[in-house]
Design an enzyme around this catalytic site. Structure first.
Site, mmCIF file in Angstrom:
data_model
loop_
_atom_site.group_PDB
_atom_site.id
_atom_site.type_symbol
_atom_site.label_atom_id
_atom_site.label_comp_id
_atom_site.label_asym_id
_atom_site.label_seq_id
_atom_site.Cartn_x
_atom_site.Cartn_y
_atom_site.Cartn_z
ATOM 1 N N ASN A 166 41.092 36.266 37.159
ATOM 2 C CA ASN A 166 41.020 37.716 37.363
ATOM 3 C C ASN A 166 42.361 38.283 37.821
ATOM 4 O O ASN A 166 43.114 38.807 37.008
ATOM 5 C CB ASN A 166 39.917 38.048 38.380
ATOM 6 C CG ASN A 166 39.428 39.483 38.236
ATOM 7 O OD1 ASN A 166 40.215 40.400 38.057
ATOM 8 N ND2 ASN A 166 38.117 39.680 38.300
ATOM 9 N N ASP A 167 42.665 38.170 39.107
ATOM 10 C CA ASP A 167 43.872 38.803 39.639
ATOM 11 C C ASP A 167 45.146 38.300 38.979
ATOM 12 O O ASP A 167 46.116 39.054 38.831
ATOM 13 C CB ASP A 167 43.962 38.571 41.154
ATOM 14 C CG ASP A 167 42.769 39.167 41.890
ATOM 15 O OD1 ASP A 167 42.293 40.232 41.460
ATOM 16 O OD2 ASP A 167 42.299 38.554 42.861
ATOM 17 N N VAL A 168 45.178 37.033 38.557
ATOM 18 C CA VAL A 168 46.411 36.452 38.012
ATOM 19 C C VAL A 168 46.704 36.943 36.599
ATOM 20 O O VAL A 168 47.756 36.611 36.039
ATOM 21 C CB VAL A 168 46.358 34.910 38.031
ATOM 22 C CG1 VAL A 168 46.238 34.395 39.447
ATOM 23 C CG2 VAL A 168 45.220 34.387 37.161
ATOM 24 N N ALA A 218 41.193 39.851 45.190
ATOM 25 C CA ALA A 218 41.883 41.020 45.737
ATOM 26 C C ALA A 218 40.967 42.237 45.814
ATOM 27 O O ALA A 218 41.321 43.241 46.418
ATOM 28 C CB ALA A 218 43.111 41.347 44.885
#
Length: 482
Positions: free
Chosen positions: A403-405, A444
């Site tokens: 997700n965040d990466v 996050a």
């Protein structure tokens, strides 16, 4: 004469053990040699344990009556601890590996703190230098113990959300100052012989209590997104604590192994913080991981679901495919099915690569271990800096549970908590398929702009179930060439 020979044997074995630990750690730097590195380091640890039993030939006369009981307790501890470690190591799931690492970090720090406690309570740390080093090792070890236990609770879902209160950083600072003040007072009393306000033994207990509470307070407000860095920090703490206590005990194996582990953990922490474009202090002292709602109009477009079979067929006819694994793949235990799907693509002439972000998963290197468990060849796995330029000319990207990466907001949205973090340039590919169980957010807590892109489709479902459907769809096309 026997005592002198025992000391020489202990020194030689400790030196050999330290060499084996360092050499094993060096081999762990590559996935190819990591298994043998773990084995070599294990032999080194076994040698150090054997050497510790040679101290029975060098004990003081006053300790001889207690020798049988102490040796029996040591053997019992080894049997219980070794048996529990072997059983848990065999049974632990890949998704629970971060929790196990957190626990082992904590146990290492707790062991260093226990050694320090024995030295302090028996008054064997003489002089300002030795006493100060013992107290510093005790502080670091105790913080690592309690902090690692909180990290374990967060990773295991026992603590589901960060605990934050107003003025928390001030409270943490005061607790740290109180711990240092008690430690400084202990040094002052032992060196001046002044009359203490409390018995020195009570002050030592108070010192450890403050250190343990500080570890808890320091870790509670840290968000889930930072758990990989937190694990690395406590790994460095544990190594440093062991090294300091080794100095007090004049034990070369503990000193060398502790300093090597501490230095390696510190370097890994700095590298991971760099991969997130944040400082270590920012990780520890900010509220990263708090849920952030998307501003109205900030995300344009709609989520576009697609059938798993259609996604699989598209990739079957692509020329190049890059796969980005995330924690969702580990949760679904889908790594074996993923590689089965990859082999089908390769049989059809598709060039397939894996892209791994430095902080993907819940602990350093988790995705690399996950892929190795499925026997994915090491030459197919690429790190961010080695593959990021290839996304712009890749036909299709398959994101599984990450997700965040892969969130392009890190490049474009200055108000985003992940702004500036290096990400995998997945959004630049011609077509992107994202496998997710739902529309949940990453660690996050922010909406992922990638999911709303024109070139992105969502494939909803458990990763393993989705991959099975993709495999069936590709196989349904018949042999290559038909």
């Amino acid at each position: 004469m026997l005592s002198m020979l025992a000391q020489l044997a202990i020194g030689a074995i400790d030196l050999a053990a330290a060499f084996l630990l360092i050499y094993g750690l060096k081999r762990m730097s590559s996935p190819v040699t990591a298994p043998s590195g773990i084995f070599v380091a294990g032999i080194g640890m076994l040698a150090a344990i054997v050497a510790s039993f040679l101290y029975v030939f060098a004990v003081r006369a006053a300790a001889l009556p207690h020798l049988p009981v102490n040796v029996g307790l040591a053997i019992a501890a080894l049997v219980i601890g070794g048996g529990a470690a072997w059983w848990s190591g065999k049974k632990v799931a890949m998704t629970s590996m971060p929790q196990m690492v957190a626990l082992y970090n904590g146990m290492g720090g707790g062991a260093a703190a226990a050694i320090a406690a024995v030295e302090l309570l028996s008054n064997q740390a003489q002089g300002v230098t030795a006493l100060s080093i013992t107290l510093i090792g005790a502080l670091i070890g105790a913080v690592s113990l309690s902090g690692s236990l909180i990290a374990w609770a967060k990773l295991d879902g026992v603590i589901e959300h960060p605990l934050r209160i107003k003025g928390q950083q001030i409270l943490n600072g005061l607790m740290m100052l109180a711990t240092l003040a008690v430690g400084g007072y202990i040094v002052f009393l032992t060196q001046t012989g002044s009359v203490p306000l409390l018995p020195v033994s009570d002050l030592i207990y108070l010192f450890f209590a403050c250190a343990l509470v500080f570890g808890v307070l320091m870790t509670l407000p840290i968000g889930g997104a930072d758990m990989p860095v937190v694990i690395s920090i406590y790994n460095a703490f544990t190594g440093l604590a062991v090294g300091l206590e080794g100095f007090v005990l004049q034990n070369p194996a503990l000193m060398i192994a502790g300093m090597v582990v501490g230095a390696a953990g510190l370097l890994l922490t700095l590298l991971m913080a760099k991969a997130m474009n944040r400082s270590v202090s920012n990780v520890v002292f900010t509220n990263f991981g708090a849920i952030v709602k998307a501003k109205p109009g900030a995300i344009k477009g709609d989520l576009k679901p697609v059938d798993a079979g259609d996604a699989g067929i598209f990739m079957r006819y692509a020329s190049t495919v890059i796969i980005v694994p995330g924690y969702g793949l580990a949760v679904a235990h889908g790594q074996q099915k993923l590689y089965e799907f990859v082999k089908l693509l390769q049989a059809a002439g598709v060039k397939v690569k894996f892209a791994v972000h430095p902080v993907a998963g819940r602990m350093p290197g988790q995705m690399d271990v996950l892929l190795a468990e499925a026997n994915v060849p090491y030459d197919m796995i690429f790190q961010l800096e080695d593959i990021n330029d290839e996304f712009s000319h890749t036909d299709a990207v398959l994101v599984i549970g990450a997700n965040d990466v892969v969130n392009p907001a890190a490049r474009t949205d200055k108000s985003s908590p992940i702004f500036g973090m290096p990400i995998l340039n997945v959004d630049q590919a011609k077509q992107v398929y994202v496998v997710k169980r739902g529309e949940g957010r990453g660690y996050a807590g922010i909406v992922n702009a990638l999911f709303y892109g024109e070139n992105c489709n969502m494939v909803y479902g458990d990763a393993q179930a989705v991959l099975i459907k993709m495999i069936e769809a590709v196989r349904g096309l018949g042999p290559v060439g038909n």
